[in-house]
Design a protein around this motif. Structure first.
Motif, short mmCIF file in Angstrom:
data_model
loop_
_atom_site.label_atom_id
_atom_site.label_comp_id
_atom_site.label_asym_id
_atom_site.label_seq_id
_atom_site.Cartn_x
_atom_site.Cartn_y
_atom_site.Cartn_z
N LEU A 96 0.82 -1.21 0.00
CA LEU A 96 0.00 0.00 0.00
C LEU A 96 0.86 1.27 0.00
O LEU A 96 0.39 2.33 -0.42
N TRP A 151 3.96 3.76 -3.96
CA TRP A 151 3.21 4.56 -4.91
C TRP A 151 3.97 4.67 -6.23
O TRP A 151 5.15 4.35 -6.31
N LYS A 155 -3.71 4.17 -2.52
CA LYS A 155 -3.15 3.20 -3.47
C LYS A 155 -4.05 3.08 -4.69
O LYS A 155 -3.56 3.00 -5.83
#
Length: 281
Positions: A105, A108, A163
């Motif tokens: 999560l 990125w 996410k």
């Protein structure tokens, strides 16, 4: 003397979850540069709600405005302040030590000099995210039963939302058959599913499922399952004093030695060293 205000530069973030709002106005007490060359022990996630801020300096510099998200990983450099041409920068933030299974999560798509950035939120996404920031902050300040658990749960929701807003996830939906397989394995992480057994659940051949899974997830079913098991083991090592042998069994490995080999291959260190390093933080 340790300061009790997390908005001031000498505050010691020796905690697992702290959240707040920093309302910087030109020439106010909070109008100063945050400069932490070695970053912090935990993560900080940040959303701008008013004005503009400047991150880094020189060739590394970039600016953020309303709706922009920042995620500072542990030990990433911190250098930020109110934009020189704007009279305010208000941003909500959460400092946290993550659960072991959150690692994906916090990966990125856009990384700028070690700091993750997500920009240009739609109005409804921005409102949803700011509400979650507020809810986490409220829960951390509450003395009600299970308020800390609630804050952690809300933070996990926030990280999941962030996410899903990554450009790669906004443009491509996961194949529902692969999503079904992922949910099946996640719900029973200790079970030794065979690929043939999984394939029957989604009416595919074993070879077709293996190919589709790798195409969608970028890894094999076995590798993905091991990653999830080791993330779960990390969580147990981080949050409990359960023995390594028992954690191995709880994570789906009947052989502790094999568990240690898999753990070291994925995490880079043995389970014991992983736990020992946590105690030193």
């Amino acid at each position: 003397m340790q300061l009790d205000n997390p908005l001031l530069p000498d505050y010691d973030f020796d905690a697992h979850l702290v959240a707040g709002l920093t309302p910087i106005e030109e020439n106010s007490d909070l109008d100063f540069i945050i400069d932490r060359p070695n970053g912090m022990k935990g993560y900080i996630i940040n959303i701008t709600i008013q004005g503009r801020g400047t991150i880094f300096r020189g060739d590394k510099r970039f600016d953020v405005g309303k709706g922009d998200l920042l995620l500072f990983p542990p030990h990433a450099e911190h250098f930020y302040h109110r934009h020189n041409d704007d009279n305010s920068w208000h941003h909500r933030w959460i400092y946290f030590r993550p659960r072991g299974f959150w690692s994906e999560l916090m990966n990125w798509q856009d990384d700028q000099n070690g700091v993750y950035v997500t920009r240009h939120q739609a109005a409804d996404h921005y409102e949803m995210l700011e509400n979650l920031f507020c809810d986490v902050a409220s829960a951390t300040k509450s003395e009600a039963p299970y308020s800390r658990d609630l804050a952690t749960n809300l933070l996990e929701q926030l990280l999941i939302r962030c996410k899903t807003l990554q450009p790669e996830n906004m443009t491509r939906a996961l194949d529902p058959r692969i999503l079904q397989i992922i949910n099946l394995m996640t719900d029973d992480i200790c079970r030794e599913f065979t690929i043939e057994e999984l394939a029957q659940h989604v009416y595919l051949s074993a070879s077709r499922l293996a190919h589709l899974f790798r195409e969608e997830m970028g890894t094999t079913i076995i590798q993905w399952r091991n990653d999830q098991r080791i993330n779960y083991a990390k969580q147990l090592l981080t949050t409990s004093q359960i023995s390594v042998n028992r954690i191995a069994r709880m994570s789906g490995y009947s052989d502790p030695l094999y568990f240690s080999r898999v753990f070291k291959k994925i995490a880079g260190v043995s389970p014991k060293i992983f736990r020992d390093r946590l105690s030193e933080l």
